[in-house]
Design an enzyme around this catalytic site. Structure first.
Site, short mmCIF file in Angstrom:
data_model
loop_
_atom_site.label_atom_id
_atom_site.label_comp_id
_atom_site.label_asym_id
_atom_site.label_seq_id
_atom_site.Cartn_x
_atom_site.Cartn_y
_atom_site.Cartn_z
N LYS A 1 0.81 -1.22 0.00
CA LYS A 1 0.00 0.00 0.00
C LYS A 1 0.84 1.26 0.00
CE LYS A 1 -3.91 -2.20 2.40
NZ LYS A 1 -3.30 -3.52 2.58
N LYS B 1 -2.71 0.56 8.97
CA LYS B 1 -3.03 -0.43 7.94
C LYS B 1 -1.78 -1.19 7.54
CE LYS B 1 -5.77 0.80 4.59
NZ LYS B 1 -6.35 1.55 3.44
N GLY C 1 -8.57 -7.32 3.39
CA GLY C 1 -9.59 -8.00 4.18
C GLY C 1 -9.69 -7.52 5.60
N GLY C 2 -9.11 -6.32 5.90
CA GLY C 2 -9.20 -5.78 7.25
C GLY C 2 -8.19 -6.35 8.21
N HIS D 1 -16.93 3.36 1.17
CA HIS D 1 -15.91 2.56 0.47
C HIS D 1 -16.49 2.21 -0.90
CE1 HIS D 1 -12.93 -1.04 0.66
NE2 HIS D 1 -13.23 -0.76 -0.59
N HIS E 1 -13.64 -3.50 9.27
CA HIS E 1 -13.02 -3.31 7.96
C HIS E 1 -13.19 -4.51 7.04
CE1 HIS E 1 -11.31 0.22 9.81
NE2 HIS E 1 -10.75 -0.53 10.73
N GLU F 1 -9.57 0.67 -5.15
CA GLU F 1 -10.43 1.00 -4.02
C GLU F 1 -10.25 2.46 -3.64
OE1 GLU F 1 -10.33 -1.70 -0.79
OE2 GLU F 1 -10.63 -3.46 -2.04
N ARG G 1 -6.22 -8.77 -8.09
CA ARG G 1 -6.84 -10.10 -8.14
C ARG G 1 -8.34 -9.92 -8.36
NH1 ARG G 1 -9.38 -9.85 -3.25
NH2 ARG G 1 -8.28 -8.84 -1.53
#
Length: 674
Positions: A119, A161, A167-168, A211, A238, A278, A300
């Site tokens: 990220k 993060k 997936g949180g 989101h 999340h 996202e 993906r």
């Protein structure tokens, strides 16, 4: 429809493996499954043309071992490997290993995964490309004091993060400086466990966020398109719960701006295949062209891809195979139309009334309705096990309708007609979400669930006395039925359990366990017929309980109630309007009640899982609410705290040990007991 790829090894399990196989077989491809010892009888193994064992149950010893999967692909002569989502799907080394082995990786090139996989690097790339990003620290420095200072600089609340994965996992919201150190420690440990990378970034937490993500597709010929947006704002911790497409309130102007940013991001890394850009959107003033920020790219296929398939009529997995085979995208941006509205609900084995703790066990009953506009994607069937080793998803229910209200109503109706018995699940909670007035009126953001847990029923409820009564009567009938089967004389009128009496009504009693508590039920009269008078003093219940004739299969009582007995096991599941009550005949030799009332504080594992951290040892003094251990189950961490102040008298497990649900881990000798 066929492609030049003749066979595919699916490096995944469960629902996504079954879904990929469905399309692969339509394309005439030979399907190859891999499985762990825990998945020997799984649906994806049964549905594949051939299957190979790759290791023990833990994913790190099976599904995450790239060398084993590559070796199987070579042995089976697979043309390509589809990674699904999760596991190795965004692992750049795995993608490179496939290329080195001469096996097509159904996904983007390693360079794109490398560019977008972390990220922090992805945000730097987007900043360079002019895409707006959330304020924060995205650098490599990981010193705890430095990161705390960065959080102070952008002001609280902040979001920690993990730079890898999604997936949180490895994510924590922090509202005050005093909580930062513990949150950072937990996020780093969870990130290391889930992704093998403990590095994190710090971002400003946007209040009233939504989101919204854009589905993108690229090919090796320089083409890149988007397939509209998905709104994934209904989240908890999340993790997405319900997704929909298109996003409520989306305007052509905002869609054009967001779509352009998404396609530009894909082009910037030479993206090929299916991917998702996202965005976090400031929803406080509605959707605006200047009110969205890049969060990350998932290189993906996404769990929620079926809603995009529903509104576009495209098969995204088929497009993946075609792009992987070197074909150009068969559609252009101007060819894609958005038709109607779609929702997806994730049905999980979890207990919303107990902090959404993941559940495991056998699916004694599993039934889904069939209806227009309904699609069910699942990787399990009735009789299968939900294991503690992997994600506890049971199924995805996807509905499509001409309007948002029609699609949402169809989803609520489908959930109402879904039956799951065994592990507790979130079907009732999902239905409550669908029926929530604010959600139906498009008034929601990512904090909607957490703000409305009570209204959504995600709180501890009183024991359903009527369900206990039905379960007790069913158990009594089962007991009598078994006694008659064993008796050499058949039906014995002198059997004291069948309600037979020469004078006056017979009183039969049965002690059962409900949620770990003993409950005594008294039945007056005969067990014959559909109605029995049942009294349960401890639950203040004294009514006639109606139950159909005994049968081992699900027994419909009313439109919203089922009673399901386990043949020969004695356990009875009562499903009343989606709420499961488990009634187990009491075994005085099988349950220890001696510790109750002694004053000792017992810390037990709330689920099957792994004890990943232990913070106390015998002799340590603890305060009420103090963190004493962490159990990891199904890729999520759960912190255990001391129920009372006192001294640790015993620790019954060690770090790294697998523990069962309700297993005693720590005993605390309380001050009252000393």
């Amino acid at each position: 429809m066929a492609t030049s790829l003749r066979s595919v090894l699916i490096a995944n399990r469960g629902e996504i493996a079954c879904r990929i196989m469905r399309t692969a077989k339509k394309l005439g491809m030979h399907t190859i499954a891999v499985y762990s010892e825990a998945d020997a009888h799984a649906q994806h193994v049964k549905q594949a043309d051939e299957a190979y064992l790759i290791g023990p149950a833990p994913a790190r010893e099976s599904y995450l071992v790239a060398d084993k999967i590559i070796a199987v692909a070579k042995q089976a002569k697979a043309d390509c490997i589809h990674p699904g989502y999760g596991f190795l799907s965004e692992n750049v080394d795995f993608a490179q290993a496939c290329a080195d082995a001469g096996i097509v990786f159904v996904g983007p090139p390693p360079s794109a995964i490398r560019a977008m996989g972390l990220k922090d690097g992805a945000k730097a790339l987007m900043q360079k490309a002019g895409v707006p990003v959330v304020p924060g620290y995205h650098g490599a420095e990981q010193d705890a004091h430095f990161l705390a200072a960065q959080a102070e600089a952008i002001s609280y609340p902040v979001l920690i993060k993990a730079v890898a994965g999604g997936g949180g996992k490895g994510m924590r919201r922090v509202d005050a400086a005093a909580d930062f150190a513990a949150a950072l420690e937990g996020a780093q440990r969870e990130a290391q466990s889930a992704f093998g990378n403990s590095h994190v970034l710090i971002e400003k937490y946007i209040l009233a966020p939504r989101h919204i993500e854009m589905q993108v597709f690229g090919d090796a010929h320089g083409n890149a398109i988007h397939l509209f947006e998905r709104d994934c704002s209904l989240q908890r911790r999340h993790q997405k719960v319900i997704e929909e497409a298109p996003a409520p309130g989306m305007t052509p102007e905002v869609r054009a701006a967001m779509g352009k940013a998404a396609v530009d991001a894909a082009r910037a890394v030479g993206y090929q295949g299916a991917g998702t850009i996202e965005f976090i959107v400031d929803g406080s003033k509605g959707l605006r062209a200047d009110g969205f920020y890049f969060m990350e790219m998932n290189t993906r296929l996404q769990v929620e891809h079926p809603v995009t398939e529903a509104i576009t009529g495209l098969d995204l997995v088929a497009l993946q195979f075609r792009v992987a085979a070197g074909e150009p995208l068969p559609v252009k941006q101007e060819d894609i139309r958005c038709t109607g509205h779609a929702f997806e609900a994730r049905l999980y084995a979890e207990d919303p009334e107990n902090g959404f703790l993941p559940q495991a066990g056998k699916l004694w009953s599993l039934h889904f309705p069939t209806a227009p506009g309904l699609r069910v994607d699942t990787g399990v069937a009735m009789g299968d096990e939900v294991t503690p080793f992997y994600d506890p998803m049971i199924a995805k229910l996807i509905t499509h309708g001409a309007t948002r209200q029609e699609a949402l109503t169809r989803l609520a109706q489908a959930l109402k007609k879904t039956t799951v018995a065994g592990p507790k699940c979130n079907v009732r909670f999902l239905r409550a979400l669908c029926e929530a007035p604010a959600f139906r009126d498009e008034q929601f953001d990512t904090g909607f669930i957490d703000r409305n847990l009570t209204e959504l029923g995600a709180v501890t409820r009183e024991i359903n006395a009527a369900s206990v009564a039905r379960g007790a009567v069913f158990a009594m009938k089962q007991k009598v039925h078994d006694l008659h089967k064993k008796s050499p004389f058949g039906h014995d009128p002198w059997n004291v359990s069948d309600g037979f009496a020469l004078t006056g009504p017979r009183r039969s009693s049965l002690a059962v366990l409900v949620e770990g508590k003993r409950v005594d039920a008294v039945l007056t009269g005969s067990l014959e017929g559909a109605g029995q008078s049942v009294t349960i003093p401890s639950l203040h219940y004294d009514h006639v309980t109606y139950l159909g004739l005994h049968k081992a299969q699900p027994d419909m009582i009313a439109s919203d109630c089922h009673v399901i007995g386990i043949p020969g096991g004695g356990t009875v599941f009562v499903l009343d309007d989606g709420q499961q009550t488990t009634v187990v005949p009491f075994d005085p030799l099988g349950v220890d009640y001696e510790h109750e009332g002694e004053g000792d504080g017992t810390v037990t594992s709330p689920m099957h899982g792994k004890l990943v951290a232990l913070f106390v040892k015998p002799g340590d003094k603890v305060e009420k609410g103090q963190r004493v251990a962490i159990v990891e189950a199904m890729k999520m961490e759960h912190t255990l705290v001391a129920p009372s102040a006192g001294v640790v008298s015993d620790v019954a497990a060690a770090e790294g040990q697998q523990v069962a649900q309700d297993a005693r881990l720590i005993t605390i000798h309380t001050e009252e007991a000393s």
